[in-house]
Each structure stands twice: as structure tokens, then as C-alpha cells.
Enzyme design. Structure first.
Site, PDB file in Angstrom:
ATOM      1  N   ILE A  71      32.984   8.545   6.436  1.00  0.00           N
ATOM      2  CA  ILE A  71      32.283   8.474   4.991  1.00  0.00           C
ATOM      3  C   ILE A  71      32.066   7.465   4.443  1.00  0.00           C
ATOM      4  O   ILE A  71      32.192   6.264   4.286  1.00  0.00           O
ATOM      5  CB  ILE A  71      33.921   9.493   3.604  1.00  0.00           C
ATOM      6  CG1 ILE A  71      33.149   9.364   2.601  1.00  0.00           C
ATOM      7  CG2 ILE A  71      35.045   7.781   3.833  1.00  0.00           C
ATOM      8  CD1 ILE A  71      34.642  10.115   1.359  1.00  0.00           C
ATOM      9  N   SER A  72      30.811   7.718   4.038  1.00  0.00           N
ATOM     10  CA  SER A  72      30.253   7.059   3.357  1.00  0.00           C
ATOM     11  C   SER A  72      30.404   5.641   1.790  1.00  0.00           C
ATOM     12  O   SER A  72      31.480   6.071   1.049  1.00  0.00           O
ATOM     13  CB  SER A  72      28.150   7.615   3.046  1.00  0.00           C
ATOM     14  OG  SER A  72      27.604   8.033   4.253  1.00  0.00           O
ATOM     15  N   GLN A  73      30.188   4.417   2.155  1.00  0.00           N
ATOM     16  CA  GLN A  73      30.005   3.611   1.388  1.00  0.00           C
ATOM     17  C   GLN A  73      29.890   4.266  -0.177  1.00  0.00           C
ATOM     18  O   GLN A  73      28.580   4.599   0.323  1.00  0.00           O
ATOM     19  CB  GLN A  73      29.886   2.251   1.464  1.00  0.00           C
ATOM     20  CG  GLN A  73      29.966   1.574   0.568  1.00  0.00           C
ATOM     21  CD  GLN A  73      29.287   0.054   0.530  1.00  0.00           C
ATOM     22  OE1 GLN A  73      28.845   0.027   1.913  1.00  0.00           O
ATOM     23  NE2 GLN A  73      29.501  -1.407  -0.283  1.00  0.00           N
TER      24      GLN A  73
END
Ligand code: SAH
Length: 220
Positions: A71-73
């Protein structure tokens, strides 16, 4: 009145105060769109990761979501979203790399319609259900190869790519509307520049929004 009840979503590491801290951090790092910050505060990121990682969901960091993906930052999601929608009437968006759907959820209430392509069907199955549970309905999903885009609904006002390649796929440039914006990490594995590409009448203009590190945009 006035006091938030202790529902599962409202306690401990997922509390309003924890979310506020994340928003303040993103603001301090230069995210200025109030609409985007509002979404970061609103979207329950802890519901997009495994329960075991939920206590870290409001840290400004990427986390594993299985299948070797992440999951992206939050900062990067905010930066990419801001680049697409800030000061721009972005109605129709193509997203490549749905993953757990966090970026999709942040985007969905800021635009009219999101078309989202993911190559791992198992991820997509869970994500579809998750967004439905969150009452997000203006997203259409498709299992497939993001290198091909999604020609059926082109052109798009915005294209957002959540996986990296050494070049912007030609098909994606073709599917971008005149005046449209594309944001994507471009570079070698491990380190890329987050590129913002704008399509003008007869040319594309691009600039870097800074360094990032994404999983690769797999071929095929
Ligand atoms: N958008 C997600 C991050 C996803 S990580 C978030 O909000 O956190 C990148 C995703 O891109 C992974 O799910 C991976 O499976 C997907 N992906 C990689 N190559 C792809 C391709 N060619 N086509 C479509 N999806 C791809």
C-alpha cells in the site's frame, strides 16, 4: 453529545488524533490541497491493510498487502492526487495498479469516475468488496495489464500509475485527453522520479515532483 463513542474504528491507533497527526505531517511536507488532506483524514487506511498492521496504518509509510505488493505511502498518495486534481477539473481518471484500493478511495470522492486496472485478480476481488463496504460506487475495475491502459473509456482527464517503469507506456499517453495530466514514477527499480506529464495540443510537457520508490509495473 460531543464525545466520540468507542467504536472499533474510533479507538487507539486509528483515532481521530492519530489521523490528524498524519494530516499535519503531510501538510508540513508540502501538501497544500485542503480537499486532498480532507480525504487523507477521512479514508480509513487501517481497513486497507491486514489487521496485524492496522496499528501502523496512520504512519507515513508503505506497508505490505500480500502478493509482494505494498500500500503506497500516504504522502505519495497525497502528492499524486494533488498533482492530478489541484486547480484542475479532473472528471474521468484511469488508475493503473489498484492494489488494495487506498489510492482509489482517496481519489474517488474528488473526481466523477475512476477506472482502475489491476493485474492480480485476487487483490482486485478483495478491493472490490472493500470499496463497496465503504459505500464507494463511482469506480469501475478491470483485471488486466496496465501497459495497455483501458481504451474503451479513453480519453481520460487524468491517469495515475501506482507502479514504476523506465518509460511512460505509449498507450497511456495516447489515452490522455488534450489538457489532461498523467502522474507516474519513472526510473530504475529502487529509485524513480515522480513525473507529472501534461498533454498540450501538439506536445507533452513533463516535470519531476521528486524522488520515490515504487514496485515495478510488470509487463504482461
Ligand atoms: N494503489 C495502491 C498501491 C498499489 S502497489 C495503493 O493505493 O496503495 C502497485 C500495484 O500495481 C500492485 O497491486 C501490482 O499488482 C499492480 N501492477 C503491477 N504491474 C501492473 C500492470 N502491468 N498492470 C496492472 N497493475 C499492475
Amino acid at each position: 453529545m460531543g464525545k466520540v463513542r468507542g467504536s472499533i474504528a474510533g479507538i487507539g491507533m486509528t483515532s481521530a488524533r492519530t489521523r490528524d497527526r498524519l494530516v499535519e505531517r503531510l501538510r508540513a511536507h508540502g501538501i497544500h490541497s485542503e480537499a486532498v488532506l480532507h480525504q487523507i483524514r477521512n479514508v480509513p487506511r487501517h481497513l486497507f491493510v491486514d489487521e496485524a498492521l492496522a496499528s501502523r496504518a496512520y504512519e507515513d509509510t508503505a506497508l505490505p498487502i500480500g502478493h509482494g505488493q505494498t500500500i503506497s505511502q500516504p504522502y505519495v498518495v497525497a502528492k499524486m492526487t494533488e498533482a492530478l486534481v489541484d486547480g484542475f477539473d479532473c472528471e474521468k481518471v484511469l488508475e493503473i495498479g489498484t492494489g488494495c484500493g487506498y489510492q482509489t478511495a482517496v481519489l474517488a470522492s474528488l473526481v466523477k469516475k475512476v477506472y482502475s486496472v489491476e493485474r492480480i485478480p485476487e487483490l482486485l476481488r478483495k478491493t472490490r468488496r472493500r470499496l463497496r463496504d465503504l459505500d464507494i460506487y463511482n469506480v469501475q475495475f478491470r483485471p488486466g495489464d496496465g501497459w495497455e491502459g483501458w481504451p474503451k473509456y479513453a480519453p481520460y482527464d487524468g491517469i495515475i500509475v501506482a507502479a514504476a517503469a523506465t518509460v511512460v507506456p505509449e498507450k497511456l499517453l495516447e489515452q490522455l485527453a488534450p489538457g489532461g495530466r498523467l502522474v507516474m514514477p519513472v526510473g530504475a527499480p529502487g529509485y524513480q522520479e515522480l513525473m507529472l506529464v501534461e498533454r498540450h495540443h501538439d506536445h507533452f510537457e513533463q516535470r519531476s515532483l521528486g524522488g520515490v520508490s515504487f514496485v515495478p509495473l510488470v509487463k504482461g
